[in-house]
Design a protein around this motif. Structure first.
Motif, PDB file in Angstrom:
ATOM      1  N   ARG A 168      -2.692  11.586   3.998  1.00  0.00           N
ATOM      2  CA  ARG A 168      -2.742  12.272   2.713  1.00  0.00           C
ATOM      3  C   ARG A 168      -4.173  12.402   2.190  1.00  0.00           C
ATOM      4  NH1 ARG A 168       1.390  13.176   4.400  1.00  0.00           N
ATOM      5  NH2 ARG A 168       3.481  12.828   3.546  1.00  0.00           N
ATOM      6  N   VAL A 170      -6.113  12.453  -1.230  1.00  0.00           N
ATOM      7  CA  VAL A 170      -5.844  11.997  -2.589  1.00  0.00           C
ATOM      8  C   VAL A 170      -7.086  12.184  -3.456  1.00  0.00           C
ATOM      9  CG1 VAL A 170      -4.068  10.375  -1.877  1.00  0.00           C
ATOM     10  CG2 VAL A 170      -6.417   9.591  -2.053  1.00  0.00           C
ATOM     11  N   ASP A 174      -4.177   7.202  -8.985  1.00  0.00           N
ATOM     12  CA  ASP A 174      -2.724   7.284  -9.054  1.00  0.00           C
ATOM     13  C   ASP A 174      -2.145   7.867  -7.773  1.00  0.00           C
ATOM     14  OD1 ASP A 174      -2.650   6.204 -11.607  1.00  0.00           O
ATOM     15  OD2 ASP A 174      -2.810   8.158 -12.584  1.00  0.00           O
ATOM     16  N   ARG A 175      -2.776   8.937  -7.279  1.00  0.00           N
ATOM     17  CA  ARG A 175      -2.335   9.524  -6.007  1.00  0.00           C
ATOM     18  C   ARG A 175      -2.554   8.548  -4.855  1.00  0.00           C
ATOM     19  NH1 ARG A 175       0.482  14.505  -6.175  1.00  0.00           N
ATOM     20  NH2 ARG A 175      -0.285  15.711  -7.934  1.00  0.00           N
ATOM     21  N   ARG A 177      -2.384   5.302  -5.041  1.00  0.00           N
ATOM     22  CA  ARG A 177      -1.323   4.300  -5.096  1.00  0.00           C
ATOM     23  C   ARG A 177      -0.034   4.841  -4.470  1.00  0.00           C
ATOM     24  NH1 ARG A 177      -1.317  -0.092  -8.343  1.00  0.00           N
ATOM     25  NH2 ARG A 177      -2.930   0.843  -9.684  1.00  0.00           N
ATOM     26  N   ASP A 178       0.284   6.095  -4.766  1.00  0.00           N
ATOM     27  CA  ASP A 178       1.496   6.707  -4.197  1.00  0.00           C
ATOM     28  C   ASP A 178       1.410   6.792  -2.670  1.00  0.00           C
ATOM     29  OD1 ASP A 178       2.474   7.024  -6.758  1.00  0.00           O
ATOM     30  OD2 ASP A 178       1.916   9.147  -6.899  1.00  0.00           O
ATOM     31  N   ALA A 179       0.236   7.191  -2.169  1.00  0.00           N
ATOM     32  CA  ALA A 179       0.059   7.340  -0.722  1.00  0.00           C
ATOM     33  C   ALA A 179       0.176   5.996  -0.013  1.00  0.00           C
ATOM     34  CB  ALA A 179      -1.294   7.985  -0.426  1.00  0.00           C
ATOM     35  N   ALA A 181       1.783   3.362  -1.112  1.00  0.00           N
ATOM     36  CA  ALA A 181       3.173   2.911  -1.207  1.00  0.00           C
ATOM     37  C   ALA A 181       4.047   3.594  -0.166  1.00  0.00           C
ATOM     38  CB  ALA A 181       3.709   3.176  -2.611  1.00  0.00           C
ATOM     39  N   ALA A 182       3.799   4.868   0.077  1.00  0.00           N
ATOM     40  CA  ALA A 182       4.581   5.597   1.081  1.00  0.00           C
ATOM     41  C   ALA A 182       4.374   5.001   2.476  1.00  0.00           C
ATOM     42  CB  ALA A 182       4.206   7.068   1.065  1.00  0.00           C
TER      43      ALA A 182
END
Length: 421
Positions: A168, A170, A174-175, A177-179, A181-182
């Motif tokens: 990803r 980013v 925030d982005r 953290r999402d990446a 976590a995925a």
């Protein structure tokens, strides 16, 4: 000719192209797998070349120590002349088996390094191969600090997955953290192997991307050619198409090829086909990654149609200890390209229309479209295609336009709302 042991396989195009390449060279192969059902579920019929092996053998291929011992016993009966795979997840195991039996192939250390993106980065950076700024981290605080230090946007990727999975771009924390976590939410890969916790955080490079198809034998790396790669996606990296040879200037081709060859040398790879990805930035070529096996996505077919060089067959010859023939021949084709149909939404496929005239165009040499009823998910990696079209042209650099246009003119409808992909 030789009797080769194939340890697992990808289930896409290489599951057909590698068995054909083995047989075209006069070799035969036995197929070793932990789960034959994995292949039966994806084979369209019983004539699939992967299932036409001389022998189909079963062992726990996810346990390297155990499978090496098993193959040692099998070798006493079947007398293998070489061992190979097309699947990245088993290439280190293949190298371990080859070393144990004294068969040809890359060293165990070189293959392990090439199949781990973090190790590849460290080794190639230390050797002076140009690449992005990077950090290999695991804990969240380290990940966030590395991204801040490198500077947004950054690219976040797992160190041990393929096909662009969870890679990803980013732009903020925030982005990020999402990446992260995925990636953490996918602890076991598709073959049941436990994944490494490390994450690569890299500088986001600007510029067109290419792949370099090489063959290394006896310590000498030959650049067979450079492939143009078309990548789409706002925050992911999906391969939408390829053209061979890339429409680059000679000095650009030389620089891109040299960067790939330097990476192969730094990793210590020998007796292998490699598919190395490089971005051409304003500061010159920068290494993306090294894949120590023939390219997927039918790139090897593009190379074969233009040059006559069959890289899966070369892969088989190297495994058998045979010096590869790499002299191109005049095929009458100046360029070959492939374009993929990428779904932009999820749903149940109703139809794909607009390809009726493809069979009337001699330039379209291969195509496939998904059948009605397929369950589709929105693409965020290279595993979700709805089809492809392959085009050849006698002119250099001309094939890509028709391939892309053919895909863009398709109409895709879904059973829930009838909207286009």
């Amino acid at each position: 000719m030789g009797h080769l042991l194939m340890v697992e396989s990808w289930v896409g195009s290489m599951s057909t192209l590698l068995p054909h390449g083995i047989r075209d060279r006069g070799h035969r192969f036995s197929f070793l797998t932990r789960d034959l059902g994995h292949y039966l579920r994806t084979a369209t019929d019983a004539r699939h070349p992967l299932l036409g092996a001389t022998n189909i053998l079963t062992a726990e291929t996810n346990d390297e120590q155990a499978v090496v011992a098993t193959v040692r016993r099998l070798h006493q009966v079947f007398e293998f002349d070489g061992v190979l795979s097309s699947c990245d997840y088993y290439l280190p195991t293949v190298a371990a088996i080859a070393a144990d039996l004294g068969l040809p192939g890359p060293s165990r250390d070189a293959m392990r390094a090439a199949c781990d993106k973090a190790t590849t980065r460290r080794i190639c950076s230390a050797a002076g191969v140009p690449g992005p700024a990077f950090a290999v981290v695991a804990a969240w605080d380290e990940i966030a600090a590395a991204a801040q230090r490198i500077g947004y946007p950054v690219v976040v990727k797992p160190v041990d997955l393929c096909g662009g999975m969870f890679v990803r771009r980013v732009d903020n924390v925030d982005r990020l953290r999402d990446a992260v976590a995925a990636i953490a939410g996918f602890p076991v890969n598709a073959r049941g192997q436990l994944r490494a916790p490390d994450i690569l955080v890299e500088e986001c490079l600007d510029g067109p991307e290419y792949s370099v198809e090489t063959v290394t034998h006896g310590g000498r790396t030959t650049v067979v050619g450079i492939t143009d790669k078309r990548v789409v996606g706002s925050d992911c990296f999906i391969e939408a198409g390829h053209m061979f040879p890339a429409a680059t200037e000679p000095e650009q081709s030389e620089a891109i090829g040299a960067a790939a060859a330097a990476a192969v040398t730094a990793l210590g790879l020998d007796d292998t086909v490699a598919h190395t990805e490089v971005k051409l930035t304003a500061c010159g070529p920068r290494l993306i990654e090294v894949n120590p096996r023939p390219a997927g996505n039918r790139i090897t077919e593009l190379v074969r149609r233009v040059t006559g060089i069959d890289l899966p067959a070369v892969h088989a010859d190297l495994a058998a200890g045979i010096e590869p023939v790499l002299e191109p021949v005049d095929t009458g084709i100046g360029s070959a390209a492939i374009a993929f149909l990428i779904p932009e939404r999820a749903g149940q496929l109703e139809s794909v229309d607009g390809a009726r005239q493809w069979s009337l165009d001699d330039r379209i040499v291969d195509h496939h479209l998904a059948a009605a009823g397929k369950t589709v998910r929105t693409a965020d990696n290279n595993n979700e295609y709805l089809g492809h079209v392959m085009v050849v042209d006698e002119k250099f650099g001309a094939a890509s336009e028709l391939a892309q246009r053919s895909i863009s003119e398709l109409q895709v409808t879904y059973r829930d709302s009838g909207s286009r992909a």
